[in-house]
Write an enzyme that holds these catalytic residues in place. Structure first.
Site, short mmCIF file in Angstrom:
data_model
loop_
_atom_site.label_atom_id
_atom_site.label_comp_id
_atom_site.label_asym_id
_atom_site.label_seq_id
_atom_site.Cartn_x
_atom_site.Cartn_y
_atom_site.Cartn_z
N ASP A 225 47.41 -7.47 6.89
CA ASP A 225 46.74 -8.66 6.35
C ASP A 225 45.27 -8.65 6.75
O ASP A 225 44.88 -7.98 7.71
CB ASP A 225 47.41 -9.96 6.84
CG ASP A 225 47.30 -10.19 8.34
OD1 ASP A 225 47.47 -9.22 9.11
OD2 ASP A 225 47.05 -11.35 8.76
N ASP B 21 39.26 -3.81 9.98
CA ASP B 21 40.23 -4.75 10.58
C ASP B 21 41.24 -5.18 9.54
O ASP B 21 41.02 -6.14 8.82
CB ASP B 21 39.45 -5.94 11.15
CG ASP B 21 40.32 -6.94 11.90
OD1 ASP B 21 41.48 -6.60 12.18
OD2 ASP B 21 39.83 -8.05 12.18
N GLU C 193 48.86 -11.16 11.40
CA GLU C 193 48.07 -11.09 12.63
C GLU C 193 46.89 -12.07 12.58
O GLU C 193 46.60 -12.75 13.55
CB GLU C 193 47.55 -9.66 12.86
CG GLU C 193 47.06 -9.41 14.29
CD GLU C 193 45.63 -9.87 14.55
OE1 GLU C 193 45.28 -10.03 15.73
OE2 GLU C 193 44.85 -10.07 13.59
N GLU C 194 46.25 -12.14 11.43
CA GLU C 194 45.05 -12.97 11.33
C GLU C 194 45.37 -14.47 11.32
O GLU C 194 44.47 -15.30 11.33
CB GLU C 194 44.23 -12.60 10.08
CG GLU C 194 43.73 -11.15 10.06
CD GLU C 194 42.66 -10.84 11.11
OE1 GLU C 194 42.39 -11.69 11.98
OE2 GLU C 194 42.09 -9.73 11.04
N HIS D 99 28.85 -48.29 3.81
CA HIS D 99 27.44 -48.16 3.43
C HIS D 99 26.62 -48.00 4.73
O HIS D 99 26.74 -48.83 5.64
CB HIS D 99 27.01 -49.42 2.67
CG HIS D 99 25.65 -49.33 2.07
ND1 HIS D 99 24.50 -49.29 2.82
CD2 HIS D 99 25.25 -49.24 0.76
CE1 HIS D 99 23.45 -49.21 2.03
NE2 HIS D 99 23.89 -49.17 0.75
N ARG E 175 38.50 -18.93 24.06
CA ARG E 175 38.97 -17.58 24.41
C ARG E 175 39.33 -17.62 25.89
O ARG E 175 38.57 -18.14 26.72
CB ARG E 175 37.86 -16.56 24.16
CG ARG E 175 37.47 -16.43 22.71
CD ARG E 175 38.53 -15.72 21.90
NE ARG E 175 38.30 -15.89 20.47
CZ ARG E 175 38.94 -15.21 19.52
NH1 ARG E 175 39.87 -14.32 19.85
NH2 ARG E 175 38.68 -15.44 18.26
N SER F 114 41.21 -11.15 20.32
CA SER F 114 42.59 -11.37 20.73
C SER F 114 43.57 -10.68 19.78
O SER F 114 43.33 -10.63 18.58
CB SER F 114 42.90 -12.87 20.73
OG SER F 114 41.88 -13.59 21.39
N HIS G 17 35.60 -9.77 9.97
CA HIS G 17 35.66 -11.22 9.71
C HIS G 17 34.40 -11.74 9.02
O HIS G 17 34.21 -12.96 8.94
CB HIS G 17 35.91 -12.04 10.98
CG HIS G 17 37.25 -11.80 11.61
ND1 HIS G 17 37.87 -12.73 12.42
CD2 HIS G 17 38.10 -10.74 11.57
CE1 HIS G 17 39.03 -12.25 12.84
NE2 HIS G 17 39.19 -11.03 12.34
#
Ligand code: BES
Ligand code: MN
Ligand code: MN
Length: 460
Positions: free
Chosen positions: A88, A119, A152-153, A212, A327, A398, A426
């Site tokens: 994928d 990737d 995976e993605e 508004h 991360r 990751s 990406h």
């Protein structure tokens, strides 16, 4: 030792053409409108594995995207290598920034441009071709299993379930993965660490309806302004994440290890120019290499709310949203960090708004040994193919299944990747060097010979 380079060079053009066919299938896992294409890619992988010489190959349907499993069992007494990868790809957006269409691969200056070229389709297909090379030259010295997934993605949820239920089928001695990077084509490296991930979506609600911005502006809570304040407070002026307890489990990296890590060739000037920034930022007291390898990070991946169309609309929105990723590094736990984030984010919200936090997929960090049969086999393979001993490095990205392979199957992985951080994964104009693709195929075949030898050394 066998020399496969003759066969590899003689089949170079066909190996490239086949990869281009694979890249034409838009197997975007995140977007359901590509569901048929994802299935098509799984079929394509299965066929290519059978053609390369596996005894059997099957497609395992899941509640989302299919898993492809194949094997070539030479002799049950021989060691077994389980090759893992993903077919994928990430969504190609923003489309207008691509110089050629993402699913119409072109080769320019020795690079294959297409979504998934690096990737991970290009790197997965190196393994398929490495099997063909070995099959056509006397057969592999190990048993080979393939596990190629389509999620995976988007977090590998179905594969996680599959691994838990198929321990016997997936029995192996080592997992081999090409889904990471090398430092440079003349600086080979092997990834021995990956960061984990916690990913959440937050929703901040102010007024019960859009208002508004003149009639109400100055008197009512604006959820977009408030969300920005809240996000801003998640880091202090030293780039330290302010969530209480966030660093508690972070493994303190010994000075010697940090020194080693910083020895890797790195040019700050080149780094800045490559990503188009005037300066780097990050946690005080750490180098850029450290910030992306041994330290956790927090980033907004998307933020929206109110009016974002053409022209202006005077409005105070009812809701504001953001997608936030963290991360993680050893020994942080993804579930625990999600809980800490959620508690903290709700606590810092002013009483004028309501906050909702929705957790998405996560993954645990990994740190691997360099004194293992698998690492030595990979290091020796790169030493032969690149003519230089690789440096162990740690990747900032990751791959959630790696920690799960360890936990559920008790298996270590070898992350023998060949991408470059300038390959735009990406991102628009993703590409993969033909050099890297061909070197990858060669290195993988060498890995098999070395691994068979290393394991027999351990056993005798
Ligand atoms: N191949 C990458 C991970 C990677 C890239 C590791 C470069 C090391 C260096 C993988 O396909 C990926 O993008 N993973 C996601 C995981 C997520 C969707 C669960 C990531 O890191 O964002
Ligand atoms: Mn990948
Ligand atoms: Mn990816």
């Amino acid at each position: 030792m066998k020399d496969f380079t003759g066969y590899i060079n003689a089949n170079r053009q066909r190996f490239i053409d086949e990869l281009l066919d694979f890249l034409r299938i838009p197997s975007v896992s995140a977007d359901s409108k590509y569901k048929k294409d994802v299935e098509h890619a799984a079929e394509w992988v299965k066929k290519s594995l059978l053609a390369a010489g596996t005894d059997k190959a099957e497609i395992i349907p899941t509640s989302m995207h299919p898993i492809v499993y194949a094997e070539k069992i030479i002799d049950p007494k021989l060691p077994t290598v389980l090759a893992y990868g993903h077919y994928d790809v990430q969504p190609p957006d923003p489309l207008n920034l691509w110089k050629s269409p993402p699913f119409e691969p072109v080769i320019k200056d020795g690079k294959i441009y297409a979504r998934g070229s690096c990737d991970d389709k290009g790197q997965v297909y190196m393994h398929v071709k490495a099997l063909e090379v070995m099959m056509k030259n006397g057969g592999p010295p190990c048993n080979v299993k393939f596990l190629i997934e389509g999620e995976e993605e988007v977090g590998s949820v179905s594969l996680g379930d599959f691994v838990k239920k198929n321990r016997k089928k997936l029995e192996a001695d080592i997992i081999l993965i090409s889904d990471t990077e090398i430092i440079a084509n003349d600086v080979p490296s092997i990834t021995v660490g990956l960061r984990g991930l916690t990913y959440v979506e937050v929703e901040v609600t102010g007024p019960g309806r859009d208002l508004h911005s003149g009639v109400y502006g100055g008197a009512v809570p604006n959820p977009i302004n408030i969300l920005c304040d809240m996000i801003n407070s998640l880091k202090d002026k030293n780039g330290h994440i302010t969530i209480p307890g966030f660093y508690k489990d972070v493994r303190v990296v010994p000075a010697k290890e940090r020194k080693e890590l910083n020895k890797a060739p790195f040019s700050l000037k080149k780094y800045k120019s490559e990503v188009g920034i005037e300066d780097v930022t990050g946690e005080k007291g750490y180098t850029t290499l450290e910030r992306t390898a041994i330290r956790p990070s927090l980033d907004v991946n998307g933020i929206w709310g109110g009016y974002t169309g053409e022209g202006s609309k005077t409005v105070i929105a009812s809701k504001a949203y953001a997608k936030i990723s963290m991360r993680l590094v050893p020994n942080q736990d993804s579930g625990k960090m999600t809980a800490l984030f959620t508690k903290h984010f709700k606590k810092i919200a002013p009483p004028s708004v309501k906050v909702k936090v929705t957790p998405f997929h996560g993954g645990e960090p990994v740190l691997l040994e360099t004194n293992s049969a698998g690492y030595r086999a990979a290091s020796e393979a790169m030493n032969t193919s690149f003519g230089k001993k690789p440096i162990p490095t740690r990747g900032g990205g990751s791959i959630p299944i790696v920690a799960l392979f360890k936990k559920e199957l008790g298996l270590d992985s070898v992350m023998l990747g060949f991408g470059l951080n300038s390959d735009n994964i990406h991102s628009p104009n993703e590409h993969y060097g033909v050099f890297n693709y061909m070197k990858g195929i060669e290195t993988i075949t060498l890995f098999y010979s070395n691994f068979a030898r290393e394991v027999s050394k351990v056993k005798s």
